[in-house]
Design an enzyme around this catalytic site. Sequence first.
Site: not given
Length: 210
Positions: A12, A155, A110
């Site tokens: 990310d 994450c 995701k």
Amino acid sequence: MKGPENVLLVVDVQNDFMPGGALAVPHGDEIVPIVNRLAAGFEHVVLTQDWHPHDHLSFATNHAGRQPFETTTLSYGEQVLWPAHCVQGTAGAALHAGLEVVRARLVIRKGYRREVDSYSAFVEADRKTSTGLAGYLHELGVTRVWCCGLATDYCVAWSALDARAAGFEVVLVEDACRAIDLDGSLERAWQQLDAAGVARLSAEQALARG
Ligand code: VGL
Ligand code: ZN
């Protein structure tokens, strides 16, 4: 260069998690050159991209009267309500322009289902739905997953824990991550990571380890 049993998982590194972004991670931009240096030492690099529809249920704006950083209950349990972020196709969802990723082989997107969040690169927040990443890595003979990116306590931590649960050795590259740290989340994440046997190294140490 680390060979085929190793993968670098870059989590990310997206504009909305950078200072000034919709869900800014303090000092998130500082990791970009470190991640680039790290990635140059790996034969196999995989990226993740948080990728939500605009009506995603992890957004506070999609729950009347609720504010960002409160929690709510979704079908699978507790969910933090975030500011709207990483909406599919927007500039905020794009990877940071300075990330040198031409050699990345796979991008796992995701959190793309309205009802289910996914902090982890491996298993969605319902804790049932696989992204397919563990199967992909096992099939290619990967045994060790090196994790970096944003955010350490969400994450990155969830991905590292799920990588352990899927049977991989896991190293978290500490200086190639930055945290959100919401209500003690970073401390809790470290406890879980330590308990799960996730190793921690600096990028320099990681690159020095043949
Ligand atoms: C993340 C909160 C919501 C992360 C993603 O990348 O750590 N955190 N969505
Ligand atoms: Zn998200």
